[in-house]
Every structure is written in structure tokens, then in C-alpha cells.
Design an enzyme around this catalytic site. Structure first.
Site, PDB file in Angstrom:
ATOM      1  N   CYS A 163       3.563  43.200  -6.053  1.00  0.00           N
ATOM      2  CA  CYS A 163       2.523  43.651  -6.970  1.00  0.00           C
ATOM      3  C   CYS A 163       2.472  42.710  -8.171  1.00  0.00           C
ATOM      4  O   CYS A 163       3.489  42.169  -8.593  1.00  0.00           O
ATOM      5  CB  CYS A 163       2.712  45.068  -7.488  1.00  0.00           C
ATOM      6  SG  CYS A 163       2.642  46.314  -6.226  1.00  0.00           S
ATOM      7  N   ARG A 167       1.610  37.643  -4.946  1.00  0.00           N
ATOM      8  CA  ARG A 167       2.561  38.748  -5.109  1.00  0.00           C
ATOM      9  C   ARG A 167       2.220  39.952  -4.243  1.00  0.00           C
ATOM     10  O   ARG A 167       2.992  40.913  -4.177  1.00  0.00           O
ATOM     11  CB  ARG A 167       2.605  39.187  -6.575  1.00  0.00           C
ATOM     12  CG  ARG A 167       3.078  38.096  -7.508  1.00  0.00           C
ATOM     13  CD  ARG A 167       3.067  38.580  -8.928  1.00  0.00           C
ATOM     14  NE  ARG A 167       4.142  39.494  -9.214  1.00  0.00           N
ATOM     15  CZ  ARG A 167       5.353  39.152  -9.618  1.00  0.00           C
ATOM     16  NH1 ARG A 167       5.622  37.884  -9.808  1.00  0.00           N
ATOM     17  NH2 ARG A 167       6.276  40.047  -9.845  1.00  0.00           N
ATOM     18  N   TRP A 223       1.151  45.215  -3.447  1.00  0.00           N
ATOM     19  CA  TRP A 223       1.962  45.120  -2.222  1.00  0.00           C
ATOM     20  C   TRP A 223       2.489  46.530  -2.019  1.00  0.00           C
ATOM     21  O   TRP A 223       3.311  47.014  -2.796  1.00  0.00           O
ATOM     22  CB  TRP A 223       3.102  44.112  -2.423  1.00  0.00           C
ATOM     23  CG  TRP A 223       3.841  43.810  -1.165  1.00  0.00           C
ATOM     24  CD1 TRP A 223       3.517  42.869  -0.226  1.00  0.00           C
ATOM     25  CD2 TRP A 223       5.055  44.420  -0.703  1.00  0.00           C
ATOM     26  NE1 TRP A 223       4.440  42.862   0.783  1.00  0.00           N
ATOM     27  CE2 TRP A 223       5.390  43.805   0.524  1.00  0.00           C
ATOM     28  CE3 TRP A 223       5.886  45.428  -1.190  1.00  0.00           C
ATOM     29  CZ2 TRP A 223       6.518  44.158   1.258  1.00  0.00           C
ATOM     30  CZ3 TRP A 223       7.004  45.784  -0.462  1.00  0.00           C
ATOM     31  CH2 TRP A 223       7.318  45.150   0.751  1.00  0.00           C
ATOM     32  N   ASN A 275       3.829  47.841 -11.652  1.00  0.00           N
ATOM     33  CA  ASN A 275       4.605  47.118 -10.647  1.00  0.00           C
ATOM     34  C   ASN A 275       6.005  47.695 -10.703  1.00  0.00           C
ATOM     35  O   ASN A 275       6.613  47.726 -11.770  1.00  0.00           O
ATOM     36  CB  ASN A 275       4.628  45.621 -10.997  1.00  0.00           C
ATOM     37  CG  ASN A 275       5.616  44.824 -10.153  1.00  0.00           C
ATOM     38  OD1 ASN A 275       5.887  45.190  -9.014  1.00  0.00           O
ATOM     39  ND2 ASN A 275       6.144  43.759 -10.715  1.00  0.00           N
ATOM     40  N   GLY A 276       6.508  48.164  -9.547  1.00  0.00           N
ATOM     41  CA  GLY A 276       7.857  48.735  -9.529  1.00  0.00           C
ATOM     42  C   GLY A 276       7.867  49.997  -8.701  1.00  0.00           C
ATOM     43  O   GLY A 276       6.945  50.255  -7.916  1.00  0.00           O
ATOM     44  N   GLU A 314      16.250  27.518   8.176  1.00  0.00           N
ATOM     45  CA  GLU A 314      15.106  27.464   7.265  1.00  0.00           C
ATOM     46  C   GLU A 314      13.826  27.146   8.063  1.00  0.00           C
ATOM     47  O   GLU A 314      12.764  27.725   7.822  1.00  0.00           O
ATOM     48  CB  GLU A 314      15.355  26.422   6.161  1.00  0.00           C
ATOM     49  CG  GLU A 314      14.184  26.097   5.259  1.00  0.00           C
ATOM     50  CD  GLU A 314      13.631  27.285   4.468  1.00  0.00           C
ATOM     51  OE1 GLU A 314      14.248  28.360   4.469  1.00  0.00           O
ATOM     52  OE2 GLU A 314      12.542  27.130   3.881  1.00  0.00           O
ATOM     53  N   LYS A 320      10.547  29.591   8.176  1.00  0.00           N
ATOM     54  CA  LYS A 320       9.209  29.120   7.793  1.00  0.00           C
ATOM     55  C   LYS A 320       8.223  29.404   8.919  1.00  0.00           C
ATOM     56  O   LYS A 320       7.112  29.850   8.693  1.00  0.00           O
ATOM     57  CB  LYS A 320       9.296  27.613   7.515  1.00  0.00           C
ATOM     58  CG  LYS A 320       8.483  27.118   6.388  1.00  0.00           C
ATOM     59  CD  LYS A 320       9.141  27.116   5.046  1.00  0.00           C
ATOM     60  CE  LYS A 320       9.571  28.484   4.585  1.00  0.00           C
ATOM     61  NZ  LYS A 320      10.279  28.469   3.331  1.00  0.00           N
ATOM     62  N   GLU A 332       7.396  33.128   9.202  1.00  0.00           N
ATOM     63  CA  GLU A 332       6.611  33.633   8.072  1.00  0.00           C
ATOM     64  C   GLU A 332       5.119  33.371   8.200  1.00  0.00           C
ATOM     65  O   GLU A 332       4.313  34.230   7.888  1.00  0.00           O
ATOM     66  CB  GLU A 332       7.060  32.948   6.765  1.00  0.00           C
ATOM     67  CG  GLU A 332       8.316  33.477   6.171  1.00  0.00           C
ATOM     68  CD  GLU A 332       8.563  32.869   4.794  1.00  0.00           C
ATOM     69  OE1 GLU A 332       8.801  31.650   4.726  1.00  0.00           O
ATOM     70  OE2 GLU A 332       8.513  33.609   3.804  1.00  0.00           O
ATOM     71  N   HIS A 364      27.204  30.342  23.507  1.00  0.00           N
ATOM     72  CA  HIS A 364      27.856  31.658  23.439  1.00  0.00           C
ATOM     73  C   HIS A 364      26.852  32.792  23.595  1.00  0.00           C
ATOM     74  O   HIS A 364      27.162  33.927  23.282  1.00  0.00           O
ATOM     75  CB  HIS A 364      28.624  31.797  22.114  1.00  0.00           C
ATOM     76  CG  HIS A 364      29.722  30.777  21.979  1.00  0.00           C
ATOM     77  ND1 HIS A 364      30.880  30.844  22.708  1.00  0.00           N
ATOM     78  CD2 HIS A 364      29.815  29.647  21.235  1.00  0.00           C
ATOM     79  CE1 HIS A 364      31.649  29.807  22.411  1.00  0.00           C
ATOM     80  NE2 HIS A 364      31.015  29.063  21.521  1.00  0.00           N
ATOM     81  N   LYS A 384       5.477  37.151  -2.612  1.00  0.00           N
ATOM     82  CA  LYS A 384       6.250  36.013  -3.117  1.00  0.00           C
ATOM     83  C   LYS A 384       7.537  36.451  -3.829  1.00  0.00           C
ATOM     84  O   LYS A 384       8.588  35.881  -3.593  1.00  0.00           O
ATOM     85  CB  LYS A 384       5.371  35.207  -4.076  1.00  0.00           C
ATOM     86  CG  LYS A 384       6.022  33.957  -4.629  1.00  0.00           C
ATOM     87  CD  LYS A 384       6.014  32.852  -3.611  1.00  0.00           C
ATOM     88  CE  LYS A 384       6.669  31.582  -4.125  1.00  0.00           C
ATOM     89  NZ  LYS A 384       7.029  30.702  -3.025  1.00  0.00           N
TER      90      LYS A 384
HETATM   91  O1  M6R Z   1      12.467  34.131  -5.327  1.00  0.00           O
HETATM   92  P1  M6R Z   1      13.615  34.021  -4.398  1.00  0.00           P
HETATM   93  O2  M6R Z   1      14.031  32.633  -4.138  1.00  0.00           O
HETATM   94  O3  M6R Z   1      14.785  34.870  -4.791  1.00  0.00           O
HETATM   95  O4  M6R Z   1      13.094  34.627  -3.025  1.00  0.00           O
HETATM   96  C1  M6R Z   1      13.954  34.811  -1.939  1.00  0.00           C
HETATM   97  C2  M6R Z   1      13.168  35.028  -0.682  1.00  0.00           C
HETATM   98  O5  M6R Z   1      12.408  36.195  -0.783  1.00  0.00           O
HETATM   99  C3  M6R Z   1      12.251  33.852  -0.365  1.00  0.00           C
HETATM  100  O6  M6R Z   1      12.958  32.665  -0.266  1.00  0.00           O
HETATM  101  C4  M6R Z   1      11.495  34.099   0.943  1.00  0.00           C
HETATM  102  O7  M6R Z   1      12.373  34.069   2.022  1.00  0.00           O
HETATM  103  C5  M6R Z   1      10.381  33.062   1.058  1.00  0.00           C
HETATM  104  N1  M6R Z   1       9.167  33.697   1.443  1.00  0.00           N
HETATM  105  C6  M6R Z   1      10.705  31.972   1.983  1.00  0.00           C
HETATM  106  O8  M6R Z   1       9.655  31.127   2.275  1.00  0.00           O
END
Ligand code: M6R
Length: 606
Positions: free
Chosen positions: A2, A27, A75, A99-100, A483, A487, A490, A506, A601
Site C-alpha cells: 500500500c 507498492r 495491496w 497503510n498497515g 536469484e 527473478k 516473479e 540428491h 515492492k
Molecule cells: O526491500 P527488501 O530488500 O527488504 O525486500 C526484500 C524482498 O521483498 C525483495 O527482494 C523481493 O524478493 C523482490 N521483489 C525481489 O525482486
């Protein structure tokens, strides 16, 4: 999670709020809304489910009076992403964005309903609107009504509140969720993040928790909720360029941000190398004292992967044992770490609830904490013992790219800082590592300038055509592999997973069959030969492997050839290719790259 905006000033508020919300859309994008004073000086609330463009369409032709206005991008947590659940929420003259999470929402709903307040949404926020309304009726003061309402609320919140009967006033307050104040020309802003108001002002101050920002005809007053004397506002200049929050000629923020990797490295190095390039000087760490007997990284998602690289860097340049922990797991376990250990939270946003919680857990037990974050003034910077800022600039794409590159730079610097202080390894090793790091921005820039996009698109087609993608890597390549998998998941929604190359046999090797693709970054000079054995095992079972490697790590022509690399610099090259591979696959599939489904985000809830 949010985003909220509040504005009071001379500009036309509807278009300003919509524009500010467009900078916060990363957000959340389940719904959006705005409240403003219309030409009859009545508060008009406009809300739409779905993306901000739906709200913008509804707002066509609407314009408000200069004065307070608030906006929200959602969100969803409590209640479906419908128009009824979209913010702002209203109770009588009171209008609120939030937000919260209000934890005692159920109890409050019950008691407010018994008092005659009726609810029109399933959100926890509506209780806040009713509570403020109830107290406004008796006090006639907006800041006081908010203050009294907060006494009854448990949970986390960043709130912006306006009142139809007080057209010159705006109130904001926060606890456990971010809220920044911006000061413009005869104007004030309240926002979840800096990019929201960067177009209008760089003057910013984080609002301390439990302090009401009451903006009225006499200006800004900062009133602690506990009744202690008002605070003096102290604004600072944000070192971010407004253009950094624009897409420029790129199609997506993610694409732009991948190409900003070299700048992210360069800016993160700036001022941290002693003149003459002899050694790393992290003066920010002075408050932590001598090097620790143990170092524990806590982080989530991409930041966790940067921490895994950090462990390898630090352990190879010093004798400090390093642990890497998923923040959400660490925070609920007893602390079994050495006395004097540093607990280092890595977080792009500085607002991730799990990382903040993990650091708080350590702080309460008396450990020194270090924040490695990209956002100046974010919550973690106020809570950690010291802060090492990464300087990637605002990252808007939900999938983290340049911030990861800056995090790699920061943990590399941290390793060099600690190596110097423990002086365990030969001076030479650190010297070489620093030399390579200093050359990295130019080397990465050159690499990105000479990319073979045709080859990347060819690989993206293969990824798009596969059912499942397995990323493998050993040593430095393991964090890159997981990573790469994150990506891809996502932004393409393609099932993918990352494994250490040696783990394949394994279990996961049973997945190898036509339609399953294996992607292998190979930049660890010490372990690439071993990784090739794992690749052969896959190929022997009919699997297709896409390799990303340089001449010294590839006995055969790789799927994407990297230039000859030195030391750890290959991590930057392979990262760029993995990011671009996901990006180009998502574009090919027609996905919304910058706003992938279900994600936000900054994850400010547990
Ligand atoms: O703001 P932060 O680095 O703490 O966020 C952590 C994760 O939420 C963030 O890296 C998330 O995995 C991203 N969407 C990755 O692309």
C-alpha cells in the site's frame, strides 16, 4: 505494501495526487483512490478497483480546490480488491487513507457497530475513520481526534486524514509503517516513499513514530501522541535526482534499472575508498567498533541472495565466521550467536517487516546491528546501530535489479573493510579484490553496451517454451542461481527453482525430462570445473542446459558468452544476463513486467 499520499498546497490536487500515486504504484495495484475538496468545498471521494489507470479514467475532468487531498494505492490484506474496499474510507466528515494492519479490528468493529456506526467495507481501515469521527464529534479538533483514536488502535499504521469541516488541515501519523514528510513551496506532502513527491521537492524528513504531523493554516506542528512538547521539524535534502524516478526512453522501469547497474556500483563506491585507492574506509561503521567475532546477515528475497554473496566475500578475506539467515525465520528463534556479533540487515526498501523484526530481535538482546539499505531515512536506518547506504537511487520496478547490484557492491566493500581490520589474509588478496571492484562500473558499462540482445532473446524463447526451469550454481554461482530463479518466477510466473549444483543428484535431477530447462551461471573461478560435472550429468539424461560463462570457466562455447573475468567481477556480468533473461522472457510473454501479479515492492507486513 500500500502507498499513501497526502498533499496540502496551491496545486490542483486531483492531478497532483494521481501523479504522486503513479510513483507509488509499485507498492500495490489492487485498487486506488483519491479524496479532495471539490468546487463546492465538499469532499469528493473517488475509488476504483484494479490499477491506477482505472482511477485516472474516473477522474477525467475532475479538478479540486487547492487544499488538502489524500490518495491511496492498495495491496489487499483485509478484504478483496473491490471498489468498496478501496481507500479512502469515510465516516461523516472524516476521510482516511491507511497503510498497515489494525490488529484489533474485530473488537473495534463490534463496539463501533453497537454504537451505531455502520460499515460499508471489509477493511480494517474503516474502524480508524469511525474512531476519528467519534472523537472529532466530541473534541472538534482533527489532530486531537486522531490522537485519541490511536489510543484504541493496536497494530501498524501510516495514516493521512482530512476532515470536510477543516478545509485547511491535513494530519498524518505512523507506527510500524513508513511515512515521510516533504516540504515544498507553501506546500507539504505526506508519503510512503520519496519518489511520490520528488517531482515537487527534495526536502524530506521521516516522521518519527507516534508523532502527529498536524498541518494547518499556521504551518506544520509535530505533536507527540503522549502529550510531550512539540518537536522541531528538521528537513534534509534527499540525494536523489527526480529524473531517476522516471522511465525515460525505456519501455519498463525494470529494463532501465538493469542498465543503471554500473551507476549503482559507482555511486555505492563513492567516497568510500581512501585517496590513492589504497583501502576501503567505511566511516559509517565506526560506531560498531572493532571487527566482530561473528557476523550474521538477515534479509529476505533478493537481499538474502546478496547476503549469501557477502558471506563468501567476507569469509574469503577474513577469519570472521558469517551466517546468513532468512529474516522471517531468524526473528522467532532464540539467539545463539557469539557475544559481540554484528547482526546485519540487508534491505533495499529499509521497510521490510521481517528484516526490521529480525534486527529488533537482535537489538533487544544487546547485539550491535548494521543496516545495509538503499533508502535514506527508511525505518531500518532509524533502528540500527549504524547504516551503510547502497546508492542505487530509487528502484521502481518490483523485481529488484540495480539495488541487488548495489548490495553486492556494499557487501564486497564490507568484506574489504573487515579484511583490512583483521589483516588475516595476505594484503595482496584484498588489494586485488579492491582493484577489481574499482574497475567494475566501467567494465559492466562496457559489457552492457555490447550486449548481444539477439542471443538473449533466443534464450528467452527457450525459457518461455519450457515447463519448468532449474537454475544451478556452486560457490558464487549458487546465490546467482537462486536469484535468477526468483527473478524468473516473479515476472514470468514460470515455475522455477534454484539449487546448489552439487545437490542436483540428491533429488532434483529426477525432474530432468523434455520440457525442463537448466540454466547455469558459471563465474566462480574455483568451482566452475565441478559445476561442469553437474551440467554433464543433466545432459547425459537428455536435459538442455543454458550456460552463462566466460572463456576461463567454459570448456565449450556457452549459451551466453561473458568476457574474460577477473576474481569476483563475473557476478556483475552474470547477474545482468540473468536479469535480462527474465525481463525479455516476461516481455515475450506479454506480462506486466513492472507490476507483477500479487507482489508489492516493500513488504511491510509479516
Ligand atoms: O526491500 P527488501 O530488500 O527488504 O525486500 C526484500 C524482498 O521483498 C525483495 O527482494 C523481493 O524478493 C523482490 N521483489 C525481489 O525482486
Amino acid at each position: 505494501m500500500c502507498g499513501i499520499i497526502g498533499y496540502i498546497g496551491p496545486e490542483e490536487p486531483v492531478s497532483l495526487v494521481l501523479e504522486a500515486l503513479s510513483r507509488l504504484e509499485y507498492r500495490g495495484y489492487d485498487s486506488a483512490g483519491v479524496a479532495y475538496f471539490d468546487r463546492e468545498a465538499k469532499v469528493d471521494v473517488v475509488r476504483a478497483s484494479g490499477k491506477l489507470s482505472n482511477l485516472a479514467a474516473l477522474c477525467q475532468g475532475r479538478a479540486g480546490l487547492p487544499g488538502p487531498a489524500i490518495g491511496h494505492i492498495r495491496w489487499a490484506t483485509h478484504g478483496a480488491p473491490t471498489e468498496e474496499n478501496a481507500h479512502p474510507h469515510r465516516s461523516g466528515p472524516i476521510v482516511v487513507v491507511h497503510n498497515g494492519i489494525i490488529e484489533n479490528d474485530r473488537e473495534l468493529r463490534k463496539s463501533l457497530s453497537s454504537e451505531g456506526f455502520s460499515f460499508s467495507s471489509e477493511t480494517d481501515t474503516e474502524v480508524v475513520a469511525h474512531l476519528v469521527h467519534r472523537h472529532y464529534r466530541t473534541t472538534g479538533s482533527l489532530p486531537e481526534a486522531v490522537r485519541l483514536a490511536l489510543r484504541e488502535i493496536a497494530g501498524s499504521y501510516a495514516l493521512a486524514v482530512l476532515c470536510e469541516e477543516r478545509p485547511g488541515e491535513l494530519v498524518g501519523v505512523r507506527r510500524g509503517a513508513p511515512l515521510l514528510l516533504g516540504e515544498g513551496e507553501n506546500a507539504y506532502f505526506l508519503a510512503s516513499d520519496v519518489p511520490a513527491f520528488l517531482k515537487w521537492t527534495r526536502k524530506m524528513m521521516p516522521l518519527p513514530p507516534d508523532v502527529i504531523a498536524a498541518i494547518g493554516p499556521d504551518g506544520l506542528a509535530l505533536l507527540p501522541v503522549d502529550g510531550s512538547p512539540p518537536l522541531v521539524p528538521l528537513f534534509e535534502e534527499v540525494p536523489w535526482d527526480p529524473v531517476a524516478a522516471e522511465k525515460g526512453h525505456y519501455r519498463h522501469f525494470m529494463e532501465k534499472e538493469i542498465f543503471e547497474g554500473p551507476r549503482a556500483i559507482m555511486d555505492t563506491l563513492e567516497g568510500r575508498i581512501a585517496p590513492g585507492h589504497g583501502r576501503v574506509m567505511l566511516s559509517e561503521l565506526a560506531r560498531l567498533g572493532p571487527s566482530p567475532p561473528e557476523l550474521v546477515f538477515v534479509a529476505c528475497g533478493t537481499s538474502y541472495h546478496a547476503a549469501l554473496l557477502g558471506r563468501q566475500f567476507i569469509e574469503s578475506l577474513s577469519d570472521i565466521p558469517v551466517r546468513v539467515e532468512i529474516a522471517s525465520e531468524f526473528r522467532y528463534r532464540p539467539l545463539r550467536i557469539r557475544k559481540g556479533a554484528w547482526v546485519v540487515g540487508i534491505t533495499q526498501s529499509g521497510e521490510t517487516a521481517d528484516t526490521l523484526g529480525a534486527l529488533d530481535h537482535a537489538r533487544r538482546e544487546g547485539y550491535l546491528t548494521l543496516a545495509v539499505t538503499n533508502v535514506p531515512g527508511s525505518s531500518i536506518t532509524r533502528e540500527a546501530s549504524a547504516t551503510l547506504l547502497t546508492r542505487a537511487g530509487p528502484e521502481i520496478g518490483v523485481a529488484s535489479t540495480k539495488a541487488f547490484v548495489a548490495q553486492i557492491t556494499a557487501v564486497w566493500l564490507l568484506a574489504l573493510h573487515l579484511a583490512r581490520r583483521t589483516a588475516l589474509r595476505e594484503e595482496e588478496g584484498s588489494k586485488k579484490a579492491l582493484e577489481i571492484l574499482l574497475k567494475s562500473p566501467a567494465r559492466l558499462e562496457g559489457f552492457l553496451g555490447a550486449l548481444d540482445l539477439g542471443t538473449i532473446d533466443g534464450l528467452a524463447e527457450k525459457v518461455a517454451a519450457s515447463r519448468f526451469v532449474i537454475f544451478i550454481g556452486r560457490g558464487l554461482d549458487y546465490p546467482l542461481a537462486i536469484e535468477g530463479a526468483l527473478k524468473l518466477k516473479e515476472i514470468t510466473y514460470r515455475p522455477a527453482d534454484g539449487y546448489p549444483g552439487g545437490e542436483l543428484k540428491h533429488g532434483p535431477i529426477a525432474l530432468i525430462e523434455p520440457g525442463v530447462l537448466v540454466v547455469a551461471p558459471l563465474v566462480d573461478p574455483d568451482l566452475s570445473a565441478k559445476e561442469w560435472s553437474n551440467i554433464r550429468e543433466v545432459e547425459a539424461r537428455g536435459g538442455t542446459v543454458l550456460t552463462i560463462a566466460s572463456p576461463e570457466t567454459a570448456p565449450v562455447l556457452p549459451a551466453y558468452p561473458l568476457p574474460a573475468t577477473e576474481g569476483w567481477e563475473g557476478v556483475f556480468f552474470a547477474t545482468a544476463i540473468l536479469q535480462l533473461l527474465s525481463y525479455r522472457t516476461a516481455v515475450l510473454m506479454g506480462n506486466d513486467v513492472d507490476q507483477p501479479r500479487n507482489l508489492a515492492k516493500s513488504v511491510t507486513v509479516e
